[in-house]
Design an enzyme around this catalytic site. Structure first.
Site, PDB file in Angstrom:
ATOM      1  N   VAL A 163     -30.545 -30.655  35.962  1.00 41.32           N
ATOM      2  CA  VAL A 163     -30.033 -29.437  35.344  1.00 41.32           C
ATOM      3  C   VAL A 163     -28.536 -29.299  35.617  1.00 41.32           C
ATOM      4  O   VAL A 163     -27.767 -28.908  34.735  1.00 41.32           O
ATOM      5  CB  VAL A 163     -30.785 -28.204  35.888  1.00 41.32           C
ATOM      6  CG1 VAL A 163     -30.230 -26.921  35.284  1.00 41.32           C
ATOM      7  CG2 VAL A 163     -32.280 -28.324  35.606  1.00 41.32           C
ATOM      8  N   GLU A 164     -28.132 -29.625  36.828  1.00 41.66           N
ATOM      9  CA  GLU A 164     -26.739 -29.429  37.224  1.00 41.66           C
ATOM     10  C   GLU A 164     -25.788 -30.417  36.547  1.00 41.66           C
ATOM     11  O   GLU A 164     -24.731 -30.033  36.054  1.00 41.66           O
ATOM     12  CB  GLU A 164     -26.597 -29.575  38.749  1.00 41.66           C
ATOM     13  CG  GLU A 164     -27.146 -28.398  39.537  1.00 41.66           C
ATOM     14  CD  GLU A 164     -26.240 -27.178  39.441  1.00 41.66           C
ATOM     15  OE1 GLU A 164     -25.133 -27.293  38.900  1.00 41.66           O
ATOM     16  OE2 GLU A 164     -26.649 -26.105  39.910  1.00 41.66           O
ATOM     17  N   SER A 165     -26.146 -31.694  36.548  1.00 39.13           N
ATOM     18  CA  SER A 165     -25.173 -32.727  36.182  1.00 39.13           C
ATOM     19  C   SER A 165     -25.751 -33.884  35.394  1.00 39.13           C
ATOM     20  O   SER A 165     -25.014 -34.825  35.084  1.00 39.13           O
ATOM     21  CB  SER A 165     -24.545 -33.292  37.464  1.00 39.13           C
ATOM     22  OG  SER A 165     -25.557 -33.937  38.237  1.00 39.13           O
TER      23      SER A 165
END
Length: 556
Positions: free
Chosen positions: A148-150
């Site tokens: 989700v982040e990166s």
């Protein structure tokens, strides 16, 4: 109806209903702009932390993603790989039927290759990170959070200046001990950032009384934002669970994205999703170095491509590890015995090449640092200099790369150059030399482009600082006409852009370093000076160079 047939239809129906809506899916907010590379914090940057689910690119091609077999409906996939272990350690609630989670599950069903591409890219890291999570007895769903982040891009960087697979902003990174300097950015160090991220997540979980949804929301929006939302609901007599809080739009999407991934990993057969098979066995090992090491030397000792060393150790910005530490590398376990043996046998002088530089009349520490691609602080520390005063005729010891700069393809400078060379189709590149007082906002007005575009073309975030002498790429419409410029003008005639320079070779110079400094090729330098195929040059020798005056920045 045949009961077996009924069970098959019941299992297929949810997926079929979701797939039927693929054509109506919105392209935003989940489609990010292309990944870019930067100079300021020297990372690859994602356009938006909220937009990390489609179209992500990187230089390394993805492996063949052809599924190895079909998973029969109603059967659990084999658990010999890491995903069985992840399923066994899940500890968050199952919200797959929640109306806020369903669209994100649907998104993945319409793009079934995304999770495979991301987990294929992340495969070398997954077992290492999972063991760190399990060692703390944390929910194994946290292994999915960097998706989700990166999207598990090692050089990921957002427009909000968040870097690395766990997307730490500078201040939070420093708070959790992640060092950030010219040599090294701990926010991208897989080992250091994972330790910091899990520390942070544990603190947030305790802060919100064991509620993982609130902890995740706080990881995205900040614990103060979540705490204030809870307090507002308490004053109004409303529930204080995640779903009831008035949180930023990005955060309201962020937590359901992770819960959607959790559902797909827990029941891939129910959704006809095939996960990339990741062996449940250690792949990486943390190796202590006890001092600075040239990364080309590390690659040779480990018998690895230099790019792979950078991909596994993306925290290092330059050609070597940080002289002040951390002194460690993540390497494949099967390469570490030979690496350790080779490192132990290595003479201290072979770990990093040292040049003895004789100071010329008028030279400054800044000029010498640029010549050797190092920092003034490094020169001062190495040579016991308290200030910046130096005298002609004195000698300085200078650490230097053992290979030409072009060999270190994933250093900050090389990544920046690659990014700046990539622009939108149908536009013309203009080189802008940053002047004192320049800002992204002012330059965007001057060139009639957006701040976001200008930052992205140069792999930067809008909040990054511009430095005088820094070179920026500006991609203009082909019919934009001449650009009014307070600095060096954009010359339309290629011949007019060329200027002849007579360059006196300095100690430590090579054809590669001179070519990089003046943005010309080694082949051209040889041709202009009748050097044949050789690389031998001597201090004091004069070389004739034909340089593009619009392509000369302040970099080393």
């Amino acid at each position: 109806m045949n009961p077996i047939r009924f069970m098959v239809i019941a299992a297929l129906l949810p997926a079929a209903l979701l797939l039927s809506a693929c054509g109506s899916l919105p392209s935003q907010p989940d489609e990010p702009e292309r990944v870019e590379i930067t100079e300021e914090t020297d990372t690859v940057r994602l356009a938006d932390a909220e937009q990390t689910l489609l179209g992500l690119e990187e230089a390394t091609p993805f492996p063949d993603l052809t599924p190895s077999r079909d998973i029969p409906v109603g059967e659990s996939p084999p658990s010999e790989d890491i995903w069985g272990r992840v399923r066994a350690g899940m500890g968050m609630p199952d919200y797959r039927h929640h109306p806020s989670v369903q669209p994100h599950i649907q998104w993945h069903l319409c793009r079934p290759d995304f999770i495979q591409r991301v987990t294929a890219r992340a495969e070398p890291l997954l077992h290492y990170i999972l063991e760190e999570i399990e060692a703390r007895d944390l929910p194994t769903e946290l292994l999915l959070l960097p998706i989700v982040e990166s999207a598990y891009l090692p050089f990921a960087y957002s427009h909000g200046r968040a870097a690395g697979i766990w997307q730490f902003i500078p201040s939070t990174g420093r708070h959790f001990g992640l060092k950030q300097n010219w040599w090294y950015d701990g926010r991208r160090d897989i080992h250091a950032s994972t330790t910091a991220a899990l520390d942070y997540l544990q603190q947030l979980n305790q802060r919100f009384d064991g509620d993982w949804l609130l902890a995740l929301a706080a990881y995205n929006a900040g614990q103060g934002t979540v705490a204030r939302a809870i307090q507002r609901n308490e004053r109004l007599g409303r529930p204080t669970d995640f779903w009831s809080l008035d949180l930023p739009r990005e955060t309201r999407q962020y937590v359901p994205k992770l819960l959607a991934l959790r559902s797909l990993v827990e029941d891939p057969w129910a959704y006809h999703v095939e996960l990339w098979p990741v062996p449940d066995e250690p792949y990486l090992e943390l190796v202590q170095l006890d001092g600075q090491l040239d990364l080309a030397v590390a690659a040779r000792l480990a018998d690895l491509d230099l790019e792979e060393v950078y991909q596994l150790n993306p925290g290092f910005n330059r050609w070597a590890t940080d002289p002040e530490g951390p002194h460690h590398l993540l390497l494949p376990r099967d390469r570490t015995p030979a690496f350790r043996e080779g490192l132990a046998a290595l003479d201290a002088s072979e770990r990093v090449v040292w040049n003895r530089h004789r100071i010329q009349e008028g030279e400054t520490l800044i000029q010498i640092a640029r010549q050797y691609r190092t920092t003034v602080a490094m020169l001062q520390s190495t040579n016991n200099l308290r200030g910046s005063n130096i005298r002609a005729g004195q000698y300085l010891l200078v650490p230097s790369a053992s290979e030409p700069a072009s060999t270190y393809t994933l250093t900050a400078d090389q990544r920046r150059t690659q990014t700046q060379a990539r622009g939108p189709a149908g536009r013309v590149q203009h080189q802008h030399l940053v002047q004192a007082g320049d800002t992204f906002w002012g330059l965007s007005r001057r060139y009639n482009v957006s701040v976001q575009e200008l930052a992205r073309w140069n792999g930067m975030a809008p909040g990054d600082t511009l430095r005088p002498g820094q070179r920026l790429s500006v991609w203009l419409s082909s019919d934009a006409g001449p650009v009014a410029s307070a600095g060096p003008p954009q010359l339309q005639n290629p011949a007019a852009r060329r200027q002849t320079v007579n360059y006196a070779v300095r100690p430590g110079d090579s054809l590669a370093s001179i070519g990089q400094r003046f943005q010309v090729s080694v082949a051209d330098i040889r041709r202009w000076n009748n050097l044949g195929n050789g690389n031998l040059i001597r201090p004091g020798q004069t070389l004739t160079l034909h340089v593009d005056v619009t392509n000369q920045g302040g970099g080393a």
